[in-house]
Design an enzyme around this catalytic site. Structure first.
Site, PDB file in Angstrom:
ATOM      1  N   LYS A 111       0.737  -1.261  -0.045  1.00 21.87           N
ATOM      2  CA  LYS A 111       0.178  -0.104   0.093  1.00 21.87           C
ATOM      3  C   LYS A 111       1.022   1.343  -0.148  1.00 21.87           C
ATOM      4  CE  LYS A 111      -4.475   1.718   1.967  1.00 21.87           C
ATOM      5  NZ  LYS A 111      -5.040   1.794   0.670  1.00 21.87           N
ATOM      6  N   GLU A 144      -8.686  -4.633  -9.914  1.00 21.42           N
ATOM      7  CA  GLU A 144      -9.445  -3.889  -8.821  1.00 21.42           C
ATOM      8  C   GLU A 144      -9.586  -2.547  -9.432  1.00 21.42           C
ATOM      9  OE1 GLU A 144      -6.964  -3.335  -5.292  1.00 21.42           O
ATOM     10  OE2 GLU A 144      -5.234  -2.902  -6.733  1.00 21.42           O
ATOM     11  N   LEU A 156      -4.486  -4.943  -4.048  1.00 18.91           N
ATOM     12  CA  LEU A 156      -4.147  -4.863  -2.767  1.00 18.91           C
ATOM     13  C   LEU A 156      -5.174  -5.718  -2.006  1.00 18.91           C
ATOM     14  CD1 LEU A 156      -2.748  -2.966  -0.486  1.00 18.91           C
ATOM     15  CD2 LEU A 156      -5.064  -1.961  -0.397  1.00 18.91           C
TER      16      LEU A 156
HETATM   17  N1  PDD Z   1      -8.146   2.418  -0.521  1.00 18.70           N
HETATM   18  N2  PDD Z   1      -7.473  -1.327  -3.499  1.00 18.70           N
HETATM   19  C1  PDD Z   1      -6.884   0.011  -3.551  1.00 18.70           C
HETATM   20  C2  PDD Z   1      -5.862   0.164  -4.980  1.00 18.70           C
HETATM   21  C3  PDD Z   1      -6.929   0.711  -2.535  1.00 18.70           C
HETATM   22  O1  PDD Z   1      -6.460   1.916  -2.492  1.00 18.70           O
HETATM   23  C4  PDD Z   1      -8.083   0.199  -1.420  1.00 18.70           C
HETATM   24  C5  PDD Z   1      -7.953   1.266  -0.263  1.00 18.70           C
HETATM   25  C6  PDD Z   1      -8.479  -0.927  -1.456  1.00 18.70           C
HETATM   26  C7  PDD Z   1      -9.442  -1.294  -0.246  1.00 18.70           C
HETATM   27  O2  PDD Z   1      -8.660  -1.739   0.774  1.00 18.70           O
HETATM   28  P1  PDD Z   1      -9.455  -1.789   2.336  1.00 18.70           P
HETATM   29  O3  PDD Z   1     -10.654  -2.530   2.286  1.00 18.70           O
HETATM   30  O4  PDD Z   1      -8.397  -2.205   3.263  1.00 18.70           O
HETATM   31  O5  PDD Z   1      -9.574  -0.087   2.564  1.00 18.70           O
HETATM   32  C8  PDD Z   1      -8.145  -1.658  -2.385  1.00 18.70           C
HETATM   33  C9  PDD Z   1      -8.027   3.613   0.590  1.00 18.70           C
HETATM   34  C10 PDD Z   1      -9.392   3.548   1.209  1.00 18.70           C
HETATM   35  C11 PDD Z   1      -7.588   4.767   0.052  1.00 18.70           C
HETATM   36  O6  PDD Z   1      -6.513   4.852  -0.852  1.00 18.70           O
HETATM   37  O7  PDD Z   1      -8.278   5.809   0.437  1.00 18.70           O
END
Ligand code: PDD
Length: 290
Positions: A149, A182, A207
């Protein structure tokens, strides 16, 4: 009420919160981040988010900025100082400040850490979920380690802006074989005719969303089967339902993909139910006095 940010050991007014121009996050996107939901005065899935933060740091060989316990205390403090009951907390860690040079800085360079918290209108999110959102599709053009991330989000930014300009909420990346990876900031799901959920396996190509993991657990609790496999744009367009997941969106029904309306154009019953009951499967940690 004025907002407060945490920057490298200090709580500062949000409007004056700043990092050095030679922070490696600023110059190289050499850093990682996490976003957690705050729901009804509780931090959602804190443990999983902090586990993933540790993993991201390890993968990039960035030192942890502080011990887990201290990090949690700062998180609580930032949320409470900003009086957030429903919203998001943002945590960013970079490889620190050093004279610009691609090589890692000296071992003793302290990592930089910033945190912010903001309120998000629960009613606005609910209104979006009632309507469902549109997504567009766009060729996958990110690096091969999007399982980390990192703050290097330029392809995501460009894809989401393209979505916005097309009147959509999200952009789904599509790999060279036509399979959805995604969204720009969400994981992608479809629902088959028999009610089975389908989402791409969490290898290096997506991710591993925490919301995604919790939805899997929730599905198990409800006796809904989940297939972890890739799906094509064509399969998604003819699916019974589609939805996206993220800490910032929870379970958000998708009602249109490019120019194709999904099913009857209304949010599907499975996505709606998963959204409504999401927090039954989540870890909730109460905040004091927020
Ligand atoms: N984004 N895929 C990507 C590319 C993401 O940036 C995110 C989360 C997710 C979902 O992950 P999670 O369920 O752990 O939030 C999948 C965050 C919220 C953001 O960049 O604001």
């Amino acid at each position: 009420m004025s907002r407060v940010a945490y920057v490298n050991g200090q709580y500062v007014p949000h409007s004056r919160a700043a990092v050095h121009i030679e922070d490696r996050g600023y110059q190289f996107a050499d850093g990682v981040y996490e976003v957690c939901e705050i729901w009804k005065g509780q931090i959602v899935d804190q443990t999983e988010h902090l586990e993933r933060l540790d993993r991201s740091l390890r993968e990039l060989a960035i030192r942890a900025p502080m011990a887990r316990g201290a990090l949690i205390r700062v998180m609580r403090e930032v949320i409470e100082r900003n009086r957030v009951k429903d919203g998001l907390i943002y945590i960013q860690v970079t490889r620190g400040v050093a004279r610009r040079d691609h090589y890692f800085p000296p071992e003793d360079t302290p990592p930089s850490i910033v945190m912010t918290a903001k309120s998000v209108s629960a009613t606005k999110n609910e209104a979006a979920a009632e309507q469902g959102v549109s997504v567009i599709t766009t060729p996958e053009n990110r690096w091969a380690r999007v399982d980390i991330k990192t703050v290097g989000l330029l392809p995501n930014v460009l894809a989401k802006q393209k979505a916005k300009e097309a009147g959509a909420k999200e952009a789904w990346f599509v790999d060279k074989d036509g399979f959805v990876t995604e969204g720009g900031s969400t994981n992608a799901w479809i629902v088959l005719n028999d009610g089975t959920l389908v989402t791409r396996p969490a290898d290096h190509g997506i991710l591993r969303g925490i919301t995604r993991s919790v939805v899997m657990k929730l599905a198990e609790m409800k006796g809904i089967s989940v297939q972890e496999r890739a799906f094509t744009v064509e399969e998604a367009k003819s699916a019974r339902e589609a939805f996206i997941t993220a800490a910032s969106a929870l379970v958000m029904p998708v009602t249109r993909i490019d120019d194709t309306v999904i099913a009857n154009g209304a949010p599907g019953s499975i996505a709606r139910d998963l959204r409504k009951t999401f927090h039954d499967a989540a870890e909730l940690i109460k905040l004091g006095g927020a």
